[in-house]
Design a protein around this motif. Structure first.
Motif, PDB file in Angstrom:
ATOM      1  N   PRO A 126       0.850  -1.200   0.000  1.00  0.00           N
ATOM      2  CA  PRO A 126       0.000   0.000   0.000  1.00  0.00           C
ATOM      3  C   PRO A 126       0.883   1.247   0.000  1.00  0.00           C
ATOM      4  CG  PRO A 126      -0.631  -1.530   1.758  1.00  0.00           C
ATOM      5  CD  PRO A 126       0.693  -1.997   1.225  1.00  0.00           C
ATOM      6  N   LYS A 127       0.354   2.331  -0.507  1.00  0.00           N
ATOM      7  CA  LYS A 127       1.155   3.563  -0.618  1.00  0.00           C
ATOM      8  C   LYS A 127       1.769   3.975   0.724  1.00  0.00           C
ATOM      9  CE  LYS A 127       0.475   5.045  -4.974  1.00  0.00           C
ATOM     10  NZ  LYS A 127       1.528   5.405  -5.924  1.00  0.00           N
ATOM     11  N   GLU A 128       0.992   3.867   1.798  1.00  0.00           N
ATOM     12  CA  GLU A 128       1.483   4.351   3.091  1.00  0.00           C
ATOM     13  C   GLU A 128       2.597   3.465   3.668  1.00  0.00           C
ATOM     14  OE1 GLU A 128      -2.361   2.017   3.902  1.00  0.00           O
ATOM     15  OE2 GLU A 128      -1.618   3.491   2.457  1.00  0.00           O
ATOM     16  N   GLU A 129       2.769   2.247   3.104  1.00  0.00           N
ATOM     17  CA  GLU A 129       3.845   1.368   3.568  1.00  0.00           C
ATOM     18  C   GLU A 129       5.048   1.378   2.622  1.00  0.00           C
ATOM     19  OE1 GLU A 129       3.991   0.052   6.405  1.00  0.00           O
ATOM     20  OE2 GLU A 129       1.940   0.459   7.041  1.00  0.00           O
ATOM     21  N   LEU A 130       4.987   2.213   1.592  1.00  0.00           N
ATOM     22  CA  LEU A 130       6.066   2.249   0.602  1.00  0.00           C
ATOM     23  C   LEU A 130       7.424   2.640   1.198  1.00  0.00           C
ATOM     24  CD1 LEU A 130       6.087   1.534  -2.371  1.00  0.00           C
ATOM     25  CD2 LEU A 130       5.841   3.948  -2.927  1.00  0.00           C
ATOM     26  N   VAL A 322      12.621   5.508   7.768  1.00  0.00           N
ATOM     27  CA  VAL A 322      11.158   5.563   7.704  1.00  0.00           C
ATOM     28  C   VAL A 322      10.630   6.661   8.619  1.00  0.00           C
ATOM     29  CG1 VAL A 322       9.019   4.292   8.096  1.00  0.00           C
ATOM     30  CG2 VAL A 322      10.979   3.132   7.069  1.00  0.00           C
ATOM     31  N   TRP A 323      11.203   6.772   9.820  1.00  0.00           N
ATOM     32  CA  TRP A 323      10.753   7.811  10.771  1.00  0.00           C
ATOM     33  C   TRP A 323      10.952   9.199  10.166  1.00  0.00           C
ATOM     34  CZ3 TRP A 323      12.705  12.065  13.230  1.00  0.00           C
ATOM     35  CH2 TRP A 323      11.972  12.572  14.305  1.00  0.00           C
ATOM     36  N   ILE A 324      12.101   9.427   9.551  1.00  0.00           N
ATOM     37  CA  ILE A 324      12.391  10.732   8.948  1.00  0.00           C
ATOM     38  C   ILE A 324      11.415  11.043   7.819  1.00  0.00           C
ATOM     39  CG2 ILE A 324      14.102  12.025   7.587  1.00  0.00           C
ATOM     40  CD1 ILE A 324      16.275  10.584   9.211  1.00  0.00           C
ATOM     41  N   ILE A 325      11.140  10.050   6.979  1.00  0.00           N
ATOM     42  CA  ILE A 325      10.197  10.262   5.874  1.00  0.00           C
ATOM     43  C   ILE A 325       8.804  10.571   6.395  1.00  0.00           C
ATOM     44  CG2 ILE A 325       9.013   9.082   3.965  1.00  0.00           C
ATOM     45  CD1 ILE A 325      11.641   7.707   3.299  1.00  0.00           C
ATOM     46  N   ARG A 326       8.413   9.918   7.487  1.00  0.00           N
ATOM     47  CA  ARG A 326       7.082  10.175   8.062  1.00  0.00           C
ATOM     48  C   ARG A 326       6.965  11.583   8.655  1.00  0.00           C
ATOM     49  NH1 ARG A 326       4.298   6.006   5.934  1.00  0.00           N
ATOM     50  NH2 ARG A 326       4.885   3.976   6.759  1.00  0.00           N
ATOM     51  N   GLY A 462       4.753  13.613  -2.470  1.00  0.00           N
ATOM     52  CA  GLY A 462       4.936  12.335  -1.788  1.00  0.00           C
ATOM     53  C   GLY A 462       4.116  12.133  -0.538  1.00  0.00           C
ATOM     54  N   ASN A 463       3.152  13.017  -0.275  1.00  0.00           N
ATOM     55  CA  ASN A 463       2.347  12.870   0.941  1.00  0.00           C
ATOM     56  C   ASN A 463       1.553  11.566   0.958  1.00  0.00           C
ATOM     57  OD1 ASN A 463       3.227  15.202   2.111  1.00  0.00           O
ATOM     58  ND2 ASN A 463       1.347  16.375   1.793  1.00  0.00           N
ATOM     59  N   ALA A 464       1.292  10.999  -0.216  1.00  0.00           N
ATOM     60  CA  ALA A 464       0.529   9.752  -0.291  1.00  0.00           C
ATOM     61  C   ALA A 464       1.236   8.607   0.420  1.00  0.00           C
ATOM     62  CB  ALA A 464       0.288   9.379  -1.758  1.00  0.00           C
ATOM     63  N   VAL A 465       2.563   8.656   0.479  1.00  0.00           N
ATOM     64  CA  VAL A 465       3.306   7.595   1.164  1.00  0.00           C
ATOM     65  C   VAL A 465       3.815   8.039   2.533  1.00  0.00           C
ATOM     66  CG1 VAL A 465       4.050   6.578  -1.022  1.00  0.00           C
ATOM     67  CG2 VAL A 465       5.535   8.218   0.116  1.00  0.00           C
ATOM     68  N   ARG A 466       3.797   9.333   2.789  1.00  0.00           N
ATOM     69  CA  ARG A 466       4.296   9.852   4.066  1.00  0.00           C
ATOM     70  C   ARG A 466       3.262   9.737   5.176  1.00  0.00           C
ATOM     71  NH1 ARG A 466       4.482  14.832   4.521  1.00  0.00           N
ATOM     72  NH2 ARG A 466       5.670  14.711   6.453  1.00  0.00           N
TER      73      ARG A 466
END
Length: 472
Positions: A126-130, A322-326, A462-466
């Protein structure tokens, strides 16, 4: 698909990627010994490396069409099986001709393995787990070039260069079993779907000619005995053919490479600007070990041990990526982290043979941290805003461009070093510390200047995956 499936598939694909990248980099260490075994010289034996890269370039664009027609899991497992066969054949080679033929076979297998493996991950994620998935599968591209020379050197010294290829067999068998167990089988397509689209022979000939010519031209840049005009002419001629390929794609109903995905702003920036980032990142593992050996006078083993600190940095950053991207926008990450990549490249230019070891280790460790962050962020952002129906096309083009920019990283490092040697008035082929300093400064300058391209990203890119969906 649930998160467990995403992680399992990502880890399986990461193992396959690591094996492929490790094989590629380990072989380079064994070239002198293999040349003796085949009763030839290292210049002629380098055709084995070139033939592998050219096979990759030719067949990567075909991977998307084959995966759509026969299914991702079947193609991925089939590619690994073919990689086993070609690896065994490479290990049994008795002369240069055999080795080149078998390396071409390996390149064909690798051309299916990498892009189809990434496609398998994209289809179950899923996009949010990319960010999590891309974090796993980018590790091999960063770690293998560092570990490969050590593994290759050890096997060549204490066993035989043939074990570089035989080592692939047990890893590959494990990959096939795991892939068949954890990569979901796709449902048969119905009606007039992409699985029934005709093969684009025109696009295959044009893309194959352009990409193989480009990779060959790039390879020529690292040859001290080849004039620059030959290398440059080959690359420019290939780009002309590539232009015709783009033109052909726009006039074909089912193109092999669909360039319309470049209309997605975030994707286009990861292709154009991201390629320069990958070039800067790719030049580093070429120049650093060479500087340690040629400039500092270290042995290959000592050089490899020092360079391992970069790998530790790569792996250390994975837990924070992953934390930084979120928590931070892609625009900010790529600008700030890109600046740090260039900065630590510049710091590397200041290293000297008498620099304390701990300073060298810290510099390489920090460089590994930021290189890892940039690579993972780019790969994640590339597919963030791509619609599912366009995912195969986007993956095919991204894999192709990534292969080209990786080769360009080595070429830029080689050209920068040769020009630095010329400016310093040195002897061709004999590089000194000042030569490496100038080469690193040039690469760092490219790293700083290209950051302007990331300012073109929107804050929401990129908010769709963040941003996780509520309830997840």
């Amino acid at each position: 698909m649930d998160k467990k499936t995403t992680i399992r598939v990502s880890l399986v694909v990461a193992i396959a990627f690591f094996m492929q990248f490790l094989d590629t980099t380990a072989v380079n260490t064994a070239i002198p010994v293999m040349a003796d075994a085949f009763a030839t010289d290292v210049v002629h034996l380098s055709t084995g490396v070139t033939s592998y890269l050219m096979a990759l370039a030719i067949f990567i664009p075909v991977s998307g069409w084959i995966a759509d027609r026969f299914g991702t899991r079947k193609v991925f497992c089939g590619a690994i099986a073919f990689f086993i066969l070609s690896s065994v054949l490479c290990g049994t080679s008795q002369n240069l001709v055999q080795f080149v033929v078998y390396r071409i076979m390996q390149g064909m297998a690798g051309a299916m393995m990498s892009p189809v493996g990434r496609l398998a991950v994209l289809k179950v994620t899923p996009k949010e787990e990319l960010p999590t998935a891309m974090n796993y599968i980018t590790i091999p591209a960063l770690v293998a070039p560092i570990v490969g020379p050590l593994v290759g050197g050890y096997l060549t010294t204490f066993w035989s260069w043939r074990w570089i290829f035989y080592l692939n067999v047990p890893i590959s068998i494990a990959c096939i079993l795991l892939a068949w167990r954890y990569i979901p089988e796709e449902e048969p397509r119905k009606g007039r779907t992409a699985a029934k689209k005709p093969f684009d022979w025109g696009g295959f000939v044009l893309s194959g000619t352009a990409l193989a010519g480009f990779m060959y031209g790039v390879e020529l840049f690292s040859k001290a005995n080849v004039p620059y005009w030959v290398s440059l002419s080959t690359v420019l001629g290939s780009l002309v053919v590539l232009f015709f390929n783009v033109w052909h794609s726009g006039r074909t109903a089912a193109p092999l490479i669909d360039y319309t995905v470049m209309k997605v702003r975030t994707y286009a920036i990861t292709i154009w600007v991201g390629s320069v980032s990958r070039i800067v990142i790719g030049a580093f593992p070429y120049l650093v070990p060479l500087m340690f050996q040629e400039g500092f006078g270290l042995s290959p083993f000592e050089s490899g041990l020092l360079f391992l600190s970069t790998m530790v940095g790569n792996l250390s950053m994975k837990s924070a990526t992953v934390w930084i991207i979120r928590h931070f926008k892609f625009r900010s990450i790529l600008l700030v982290n890109g600046f740090l990549v260039a900065l630590f490249t510049l710091f590397t230019a200041l290293l000297l043979p008498d620099t304390p070891v701990w300073i060298i280790v810290v510099t390489l460790f920090c460089s590994g941290l930021v290189r890892s962050m940039q690579f993972s962020s780019l790969t994640t952002l590339a597919f963030a805003d791509i619609a599912e129906r366009k995912m195969t096309s986007a993956n095919t083009l991204y894999s192709t461009v990534q292969q080209m920019s990786t080769g360009m990283g080595i070429a830029v490092g080689a050209v920068a070093l040769r020009f630095a040697n010329l400016i310093d008035g040195g002897v061709a082929g004999h590089y000194t510390v000042p030569d490496f300093r100038l080469a690193f400064i040039f690469v760092a300058a490219v790293g700083f200047l290209h950051l302007f391209g990331y300012t073109l990203l929107r804050p929401s890119a990129g908010n769709a995956v963040r941003i996780r969906k509520s309830g997840k």
